[in-house]
Scaffold this motif. Sequence first.
Motif, PDB file in Angstrom:
ATOM      1  N   GLN A 658       0.810  -1.214   0.000  1.00  0.00           N
ATOM      2  CA  GLN A 658       0.000   0.000   0.000  1.00  0.00           C
ATOM      3  C   GLN A 658       0.847   1.268   0.000  1.00  0.00           C
ATOM      4  N   SER A 659       1.962   1.242   0.702  1.00  0.00           N
ATOM      5  CA  SER A 659       2.760   2.464   0.837  1.00  0.00           C
ATOM      6  C   SER A 659       3.381   2.912  -0.480  1.00  0.00           C
ATOM      7  N   SER A 660       3.491   2.026  -1.463  1.00  0.00           N
ATOM      8  CA  SER A 660       4.065   2.421  -2.753  1.00  0.00           C
ATOM      9  C   SER A 660       3.007   2.507  -3.847  1.00  0.00           C
ATOM     10  N   SER A 661       1.750   2.194  -3.520  1.00  0.00           N
ATOM     11  CA  SER A 661       0.725   2.053  -4.560  1.00  0.00           C
ATOM     12  C   SER A 661       0.429   3.356  -5.287  1.00  0.00           C
ATOM     13  N   LEU A 662       0.315   4.463  -4.546  1.00  0.00           N
ATOM     14  CA  LEU A 662      -0.039   5.722  -5.188  1.00  0.00           C
ATOM     15  C   LEU A 662       1.064   6.226  -6.111  1.00  0.00           C
ATOM     16  N   LYS A 663       2.314   6.103  -5.667  1.00  0.00           N
ATOM     17  CA  LYS A 663       3.422   6.555  -6.511  1.00  0.00           C
ATOM     18  C   LYS A 663       3.541   5.692  -7.760  1.00  0.00           C
ATOM     19  N   LEU A 664       3.345   4.379  -7.596  1.00  0.00           N
ATOM     20  CA  LEU A 664       3.368   3.492  -8.759  1.00  0.00           C
ATOM     21  C   LEU A 664       2.259   3.881  -9.730  1.00  0.00           C
ATOM     22  N   LEU A 665       1.070   4.101  -9.201  1.00  0.00           N
ATOM     23  CA  LEU A 665      -0.059   4.457 -10.056  1.00  0.00           C
ATOM     24  C   LEU A 665       0.196   5.759 -10.799  1.00  0.00           C
ATOM     25  N   LYS A 666       0.663   6.777 -10.092  1.00  0.00           N
ATOM     26  CA  LYS A 666       0.904   8.065 -10.748  1.00  0.00           C
ATOM     27  C   LYS A 666       1.981   7.952 -11.819  1.00  0.00           C
ATOM     28  N   THR A 667       3.077   7.242 -11.511  1.00  0.00           N
ATOM     29  CA  THR A 667       4.165   7.099 -12.475  1.00  0.00           C
ATOM     30  C   THR A 667       3.695   6.334 -13.708  1.00  0.00           C
ATOM     31  N   LEU A 668       2.919   5.279 -13.480  1.00  0.00           N
ATOM     32  CA  LEU A 668       2.384   4.500 -14.593  1.00  0.00           C
ATOM     33  C   LEU A 668       1.428   5.337 -15.432  1.00  0.00           C
ATOM     34  N   ASN A 669       0.573   6.106 -14.778  1.00  0.00           N
ATOM     35  CA  ASN A 669      -0.385   6.939 -15.509  1.00  0.00           C
ATOM     36  C   ASN A 669       0.318   8.043 -16.292  1.00  0.00           C
ATOM     37  N   ILE A 756      -0.339  12.969  -3.345  1.00  0.00           N
ATOM     38  CA  ILE A 756       0.942  12.421  -2.876  1.00  0.00           C
ATOM     39  C   ILE A 756       1.745  13.486  -2.130  1.00  0.00           C
ATOM     40  N   SER A 757       1.832  14.684  -2.702  1.00  0.00           N
ATOM     41  CA  SER A 757       2.647  15.739  -2.079  1.00  0.00           C
ATOM     42  C   SER A 757       2.073  16.166  -0.725  1.00  0.00           C
ATOM     43  N   GLU A 758       0.729  16.252  -0.627  1.00  0.00           N
ATOM     44  CA  GLU A 758       0.131  16.641   0.649  1.00  0.00           C
ATOM     45  C   GLU A 758       0.306  15.536   1.693  1.00  0.00           C
ATOM     46  N   THR A 759       0.232  14.286   1.257  1.00  0.00           N
ATOM     47  CA  THR A 759       0.487  13.176   2.185  1.00  0.00           C
ATOM     48  C   THR A 759       1.920  13.241   2.704  1.00  0.00           C
ATOM     49  N   GLU A 760       2.874  13.468   1.806  1.00  0.00           N
ATOM     50  CA  GLU A 760       4.283  13.544   2.212  1.00  0.00           C
ATOM     51  C   GLU A 760       4.514  14.711   3.168  1.00  0.00           C
ATOM     52  N   LEU A 761       3.790  15.816   2.942  1.00  0.00           N
ATOM     53  CA  LEU A 761       3.918  16.966   3.844  1.00  0.00           C
ATOM     54  C   LEU A 761       3.462  16.601   5.253  1.00  0.00           C
ATOM     55  N   LEU A 762       2.298  15.968   5.363  1.00  0.00           N
ATOM     56  CA  LEU A 762       1.778  15.622   6.687  1.00  0.00           C
ATOM     57  C   LEU A 762       2.663  14.595   7.381  1.00  0.00           C
ATOM     58  N   ILE A 763       3.203  13.645   6.619  1.00  0.00           N
ATOM     59  CA  ILE A 763       4.107  12.648   7.215  1.00  0.00           C
ATOM     60  C   ILE A 763       5.359  13.331   7.756  1.00  0.00           C
ATOM     61  N   LYS A 764       5.892  14.265   6.965  1.00  0.00           N
ATOM     62  CA  LYS A 764       7.104  14.984   7.402  1.00  0.00           C
ATOM     63  C   LYS A 764       6.821  15.815   8.651  1.00  0.00           C
ATOM     64  N   GLU A 765       5.706  16.526   8.650  1.00  0.00           N
ATOM     65  CA  GLU A 765       5.375  17.363   9.801  1.00  0.00           C
ATOM     66  C   GLU A 765       5.083  16.510  11.038  1.00  0.00           C
ATOM     67  N   HIS A 766       4.501  15.345  10.836  1.00  0.00           N
ATOM     68  CA  HIS A 766       4.271  14.430  11.950  1.00  0.00           C
ATOM     69  C   HIS A 766       5.595  13.936  12.502  1.00  0.00           C
ATOM     70  N   GLY A 767       6.539  13.622  11.618  1.00  0.00           N
ATOM     71  CA  GLY A 767       7.853  13.158  12.062  1.00  0.00           C
ATOM     72  C   GLY A 767       8.629  14.207  12.808  1.00  0.00           C
ATOM     73  N   GLN A 768       8.351  15.483  12.531  1.00  0.00           N
ATOM     74  CA  GLN A 768       9.032  16.584  13.207  1.00  0.00           C
ATOM     75  C   GLN A 768       8.226  17.095  14.408  1.00  0.00           C
TER      76      GLN A 768
END
Length: 859
Positions: A658-669, A756-768
């Motif tokens: 699941q953690s790679s599914s969205l990036k795979l989908l976007k790259t494939l599309n 994807i970018s908004e998810t990465e933002l929230l993950i980064k802010e959560h980690g900090q």
Amino acid sequence: MKMNQEEKILLLGGLFHDVGKFQQRITHDRVKHQELGSVFINNLKEEFVKILGDNQAFALLHEVIREHHNRESKSDLVNILRSADHLSASERVGFDKEDSWKEKWSHKFMTSLFSKIYLNDDNPKSRSVRYYDQRLLTEKNYDIIIPQFETEDDVKSSNVGYHEGTFSEFTEDVKSVLSIYNDETDFNTVIELLLVVFEKYMWSIPDFTGSELTDISLFNHTKDVAGLAHAFYKSESENLNLIIGDLPGIQKYIFNVASSKPAKILRGRSIYVQILTRQFASIILSKLGLTDSSLVMLAGGKFYIIAPDSKDFVISYRNAVEYIEQQILIKNFNYQLNFSSVAHSFNYNKLKNKEIRFGDIIDQASYELLLKRNQLFSNILFEKDDFDENLFVLQDQFITPSSNKDSDSIKCSVTGIPIRKTVEDRVRYLDKESENADNKVDLQVKNEYEVGSQITKSNLIVELSEDYSEIVSVCNIKNFRPTPNTNRILLNPNLDELLQKENLNKDLLRRTKIIEVANYASIETNEKGKFQNVLDFSEMEKLNKGAQVLTLIKGDVDNLGLIMSSGLVGNKNTEENQVTEDLTGISRTTTLSNHLKYFFSFSLNGFLEDWESGKILDEKEKRLFPDRESPEFVEYIKDRKVYTVFAGGDDLLLVTPQSSSLKLLKTLNDTFNNFVCDNPEVHISYSLTNFKHSTPIRIVAEMAEENQSEVKRSFNADNFDFRLETHKDLFHSKNDKAGTRLFDSNIKNSDLALLISETELLIKEHGQNNLSSGLIRNLLQFSKMMSDYRTKASTTDLMWYPLLTYMINRKVKFRNRYPTPELEEFFNSILKINKSDSEIDNESMLYPIICNTIYQIRK
């Protein structure tokens, strides 16, 4: 069915009539292509004489190739070939610019047909036309199907294209194929292998250089000319037949698995269905006395054949269908898999004179096929049009246990279906390495399991018994030892290896049919890196970053039926509403179909391999990981695993963490959009269905099917309240489907990057520690309240806005300031939802962003 000399001459003449054009494109010899073709076959005279039988027949072949543009010829064979040539490429009817060697020599590169497809666009000519590079169609060159150049000058300045030595290599490959001919039984094999060679070299060579926008591949043109000429010769009227064969419901069959570890069997069932499709087409071709040159399209579970109209056609066609149903589907599959087919008659002179279009023929035949989908096995159930109710009640008895057990019968350990008594002698065990080695399975399941267990990406030989009931062996070409009287399927041929002398001497090419399939799957190895096996779903699940969940990615091309039947009608004068150009020639349609097949078969294999290895990165990832060998990069791509369930025609089914599914989908599309030249009317709709590896796979498939239906219903243009004539972009991705369903939400594919970018933002802010897990869960609740307000109109749910404002001020801001500018932008965007200046323009985007974030941060 034995062929006479004239049939052989027409088939070989059709394939080699334009071989001189290929030489022209490479060597720039300023000689008529007919003359170059004559020289080419003269250099291989010995091989052709052996096939044709005598020098006189070779002289006729020579005449056909040399004179195929001569309107004054008195030869029946020449005239048949010329008619087939014109019908194949309809834009040349009535004039032959290439009768003269003074053609436009500079136009030697082919454009993509996808830039010319339109369904209801206001200005299709405004689209960017792109050109293909010229490289061999091989596994390592999987990316060549993406047209990269916008002008011919771009192509030429990039110093790409074939070199003069390429034609010598082509000649040697042709000679190797011709050399395998020993007797009459080898002729069909020679034709099939010649088609493989032609496709490898000519897939992106234009058949015609009278226009700078030529878009028909020389491979498709020569193949179609050979098939049409053969059909003309055998036809007893002005009619031909378009046969469509289809295996409906194949995804339901593939997923009908009860095993808790389905990785090997799913893959095997998928590949086996495609093997069956190829074999069914071959059976019909054989019964009609045709070769693979008459197989104009083959993709997924469907094929198209152009056949002659003769007095014995109906009987031969019906015999082929009855053999498929009785000897294969009922005997081996017990009605679990269906076959539907139709033969639609059309007048080829009307087609040549543009009184009808090939797209119309496909449309009508497809409609007839749709009607017959509810009449499966009708020839057997209504034998001689008589109704016998006993035929509708299966009389099967099942194997009973040798000792008293709860079950009344022995069930297949993979499918859970009772095993029939009639096939008791064919019950098998799974391989010794399997934990299910002691469990009995039906022979057909064993066949599929054997195929699915293999890792080899190319040159995999599947050897079947003479009646197609059992797989005799599955192995790589290096280890193949032929068994007499078997039928063989070669998966994903690699000509460099296939045509080596040691492999030609193995006699493996005789009785062998060839197909391209998408069969890529991540593998696991032992500690020494030697033992290779298909990565099990339970192991793949553990590689997630966050929640241990798998995702089934399902996708299919939107409006493909309309694209094939009407997308190539031509440019329309919008004021007079008249078609000014017809692009629906047979070879244009087959070129379009073949290129889709390339994308969903061998190209997908190469793409997924590079995706998993980390060779495919976006610009941000390239900056983050300049060292691709570092432990950090290896850790970053650890969840890039993928399993191909099915890909063919217009369908796609992949399993990934699941953690790679969205990036795979976007790259494939994104890759698909590049492939179709960013045509807004050619797009894919997807669904992402999350599941635990222990969930029965048939349930996952049903959920994915429902999700796919939901996204198409949500974005279907039929839901929009506007008229066709006032909205010329009706089928554009912004108005039509082209969406993705995930977390019970529908978003446009164009929003995948934002998600994807908004998810990465929230993950980064959560980690900090700028966002707590509790706060993110509250965001989930607020997004659900937004959705409920829209669907239920409950004013109570309007509380989401003050609650969100309070939470931001209390738990996000410090001294009335956001911790980072990125967070400020994110929350300001949420607070402007449904306002015109909001980037996140509706509440449906917020919910999947939060859900995806929670999955990623969950330990």
